[in-house]
Design an enzyme around this catalytic site. Sequence first.
Site, PDB file in Angstrom:
ATOM      1  N   ARG A 177      15.090  -8.300  21.535  1.00 55.58           N
ATOM      2  CA  ARG A 177      14.890  -8.501  20.081  1.00 55.58           C
ATOM      3  C   ARG A 177      14.741  -9.972  19.697  1.00 55.58           C
ATOM      4  O   ARG A 177      15.211 -10.412  18.647  1.00 55.58           O
ATOM      5  CB  ARG A 177      16.037  -7.867  19.267  1.00 55.58           C
ATOM      6  CG  ARG A 177      16.176  -6.381  19.437  1.00 55.58           C
ATOM      7  CD  ARG A 177      14.987  -5.598  18.884  1.00 55.58           C
ATOM      8  NE  ARG A 177      15.117  -4.202  19.252  1.00 55.58           N
ATOM      9  CZ  ARG A 177      14.602  -3.662  20.366  1.00 55.58           C
ATOM     10  NH1 ARG A 177      13.894  -4.398  21.218  1.00 55.58           N
ATOM     11  NH2 ARG A 177      14.756  -2.392  20.622  1.00 55.58           N
ATOM     12  N   SER A 226      18.497  -1.330  12.661  1.00 56.92           N
ATOM     13  CA  SER A 226      19.718  -1.769  13.355  1.00 56.92           C
ATOM     14  C   SER A 226      20.150  -3.120  12.811  1.00 56.92           C
ATOM     15  O   SER A 226      19.368  -4.071  12.813  1.00 56.92           O
ATOM     16  CB  SER A 226      19.458  -1.887  14.852  1.00 56.92           C
ATOM     17  OG  SER A 226      19.224  -0.603  15.379  1.00 56.92           O
ATOM     18  N   GLU A 296      20.948  -8.717  14.071  1.00 59.28           N
ATOM     19  CA  GLU A 296      19.548  -8.511  14.459  1.00 59.28           C
ATOM     20  C   GLU A 296      18.666  -8.700  13.218  1.00 59.28           C
ATOM     21  O   GLU A 296      17.590  -9.292  13.279  1.00 59.28           O
ATOM     22  CB  GLU A 296      19.357  -7.087  15.024  1.00 59.28           C
ATOM     23  CG  GLU A 296      17.900  -6.780  15.376  1.00 59.28           C
ATOM     24  CD  GLU A 296      17.728  -5.450  16.104  1.00 59.28           C
ATOM     25  OE1 GLU A 296      18.607  -5.070  16.886  1.00 59.28           O
ATOM     26  OE2 GLU A 296      16.683  -4.799  15.871  1.00 59.28           O
TER      27      GLU A 296
HETATM   28  C1  LIG Z   1      14.436   2.911   9.634  1.00 62.03           C
HETATM   29  C2  LIG Z   1      14.201   1.734  10.543  1.00 62.03           C
HETATM   30  C3  LIG Z   1      14.106   1.937  11.912  1.00 62.03           C
HETATM   31  C4  LIG Z   1      13.889   0.857  12.791  1.00 62.03           C
HETATM   32  N1  LIG Z   1      13.787   1.097  14.129  1.00 62.03           N
HETATM   33  C5  LIG Z   1      13.519   0.065  14.976  1.00 62.03           C
HETATM   34  C6  LIG Z   1      13.372   0.281  16.383  1.00 62.03           C
HETATM   35  O1  LIG Z   1      13.467   1.394  16.880  1.00 62.03           O
HETATM   36  N2  LIG Z   1      13.099  -0.777  17.179  1.00 62.03           N
HETATM   37  C7  LIG Z   1      12.971  -2.033  16.674  1.00 62.03           C
HETATM   38  O2  LIG Z   1      12.700  -2.962  17.451  1.00 62.03           O
HETATM   39  N3  LIG Z   1      13.120  -2.277  15.357  1.00 62.03           N
HETATM   40  C8  LIG Z   1      13.390  -1.269  14.494  1.00 62.03           C
HETATM   41  N4  LIG Z   1      13.540  -1.524  13.145  1.00 62.03           N
HETATM   42  C9  LIG Z   1      13.484  -2.910  12.653  1.00 62.03           C
HETATM   43  C10 LIG Z   1      12.093  -3.396  12.239  1.00 62.03           C
HETATM   44  O3  LIG Z   1      11.243  -2.311  11.904  1.00 62.03           O
HETATM   45  C11 LIG Z   1      11.446  -4.230  13.337  1.00 62.03           C
HETATM   46  O4  LIG Z   1      12.219  -5.376  13.622  1.00 62.03           O
HETATM   47  C12 LIG Z   1      10.035  -4.681  12.959  1.00 62.03           C
HETATM   48  O5  LIG Z   1       9.402  -5.214  14.089  1.00 62.03           O
HETATM   49  C13 LIG Z   1      10.015  -5.700  11.819  1.00 62.03           C
HETATM   50  O6  LIG Z   1       8.681  -5.839  11.370  1.00 62.03           O
HETATM   51  P1  LIG Z   1       8.361  -6.223   9.853  1.00 62.03           P
HETATM   52  O7  LIG Z   1       6.881  -6.306   9.707  1.00 62.03           O
HETATM   53  O8  LIG Z   1       9.041  -5.290   8.911  1.00 62.03           O
HETATM   54  O9  LIG Z   1       8.998  -7.678   9.762  1.00 62.03           O
HETATM   55  P2  LIG Z   1       9.957  -8.303   8.654  1.00 62.03           P
HETATM   56  O10 LIG Z   1      11.195  -7.482   8.512  1.00 62.03           O
HETATM   57  O11 LIG Z   1       9.195  -8.564   7.408  1.00 62.03           O
HETATM   58  O12 LIG Z   1      10.333  -9.688   9.351  1.00 62.03           O
HETATM   59  C14 LIG Z   1      11.140  -9.704  10.510  1.00 62.03           C
HETATM   60  C15 LIG Z   1      11.008 -11.068  11.190  1.00 62.03           C
HETATM   61  O13 LIG Z   1       9.685 -11.197  11.706  1.00 62.03           O
HETATM   62  C16 LIG Z   1       9.076 -12.376  11.214  1.00 62.03           C
HETATM   63  N5  LIG Z   1       7.639 -12.125  11.045  1.00 62.03           N
HETATM   64  C17 LIG Z   1       7.043 -11.129  10.360  1.00 62.03           C
HETATM   65  N6  LIG Z   1       5.696 -11.236  10.448  1.00 62.03           N
HETATM   66  C18 LIG Z   1       5.452 -12.319  11.222  1.00 62.03           C
HETATM   67  C19 LIG Z   1       4.255 -12.970  11.681  1.00 62.03           C
HETATM   68  N7  LIG Z   1       3.028 -12.531  11.344  1.00 62.03           N
HETATM   69  N8  LIG Z   1       4.376 -14.071  12.468  1.00 62.03           N
HETATM   70  C20 LIG Z   1       5.604 -14.562  12.808  1.00 62.03           C
HETATM   71  N9  LIG Z   1       6.757 -13.996  12.395  1.00 62.03           N
HETATM   72  C21 LIG Z   1       6.688 -12.889  11.609  1.00 62.03           C
HETATM   73  C22 LIG Z   1       9.794 -12.680   9.905  1.00 62.03           C
HETATM   74  O14 LIG Z   1       9.728 -14.059   9.569  1.00 62.03           O
HETATM   75  C23 LIG Z   1      11.213 -12.236  10.240  1.00 62.03           C
HETATM   76  O15 LIG Z   1      11.881 -13.267  10.951  1.00 62.03           O
HETATM   77  C24 LIG Z   1      13.757  -0.453  12.260  1.00 62.03           C
HETATM   78  C25 LIG Z   1      13.840  -0.657  10.876  1.00 62.03           C
HETATM   79  C26 LIG Z   1      14.059   0.414  10.021  1.00 62.03           C
HETATM   80  C27 LIG Z   1      14.127   0.168   8.549  1.00 62.03           C
END
Ligand SMILES: Cc1cc2nc3c(=O)[nH]c(=O)nc-3n(C[C@H](O)[C@H](O)[C@H](O)COP(=O)(O)OP(=O)(O)OC[C@H]3O[C@@H](n4cnc5c(N)ncnc54)[C@H](O)[C@@H]3O)c2cc1C
Length: 302
Positions: A177, A226, A296
Amino acid sequence: MDDIVPALKSKLPQLRGRLLANEPLAPLTWFRVGGPAQALFMPEDEADLAYLLANLPREIPVTVIGLGSNLIVRDGGVEGVVVRLGRGFNETKIEPGHRVRSGTAVPDLRVAKAAQEAGIAGLAFYRGIPGAIGGALRMNGGAYGRETKDVLIEARGIDRAGSIRTYTNADMGFTYRHCGVGDDVIFTEALFQGTAGDPAAIAVEMDEITSKRETTQPVKSRTGGSTFKNPAGHKAWQLIDAAGCRGLIVGGAQVSELHCNFLINLGNATAADIENLGEEVRRRVKDNSGVTLEWEIKRIGV
Ligand SMILES: Cc1cc2nc3c(=O)[nH]c(=O)nc-3n(C[C@H](O)[C@H](O)[C@H](O)COP(=O)(O)OP(=O)(O)OC[C@H]3O[C@@H](n4cnc5c(N)ncnc54)[C@H](O)[C@@H]3O)c2cc1C
């Protein structure tokens, strides 16, 4: 926060994307909490974003957000420019050799579906992660024994000085992560490697992921996934459960009864409620088991 948009527009006359002052961020996150962005920028394309980063005064901080599924925006909002990618970063292409090229605003789900339809196996795990590809790169997102590290060939990104470069899988410095590329880098594109697969079989695998998720996670709640990383040799949810935190409430925030590594906005939580609840859980787990949980979920703003 002061409206910096007029000054930015005059300093950056060739900017083409939308730039909005004091724009609420809560609607752009899963938790639905937090204050505004001092300026929210939605670049038209990669060149537009590079122009912003190269010409924006250095003292103005830049923060990128994706679909806000791993994010707490604090109640005071985020100073400087918040970048949100949309149109212009939203394409997915199938390439020879079972490869998928994707803009970083593309939801993970769409990459999984595009691969399935093209008979490309190995990317189905993205079906269950509700973020976009930029977030998957930054978080080394993964599920069911696979993670972004296992499928990424290379990614493109732009640093705070506006330089565009390609990062190989090794350059990404992925660990659990976590991505080791500097926090200033905004990813714009990713190239994934899959293997030959049967579309019908991959569709079944994706359906199984969907139903598993719906029974084990509060996927319809206002949550951030998480909350804490699994410490080496432990499951975070088990430590939280053992510390008696299942269902614990602070203000309008609660530890999920269904999956106790998930925090939930019951409806009227502030960002402070959610963060304070997380800190209370960390304290109780430390007292109970001696293990220090590491966040996380990313927390941004003031
Ligand atoms: C119901 C639920 C289930 C989930 N299950 C999982 C799972 O099974 N596995 C898992 O790994 N995660 C899971 N997550 C967490 C989340 O979905 C992941 O971490 C996902 O990759 C975050 O993507 P996001 O676009 O929402 O990023 P955001 O939440 O908007 O941002 C997260 C981080 O990424 C950075 N970021 C976003 N876009 C960019 C970019 N273009 N360039 C550089 N940095 C960037 C942001 O600055 C921030 O630090 C879950 C979340 C929820 C709500």
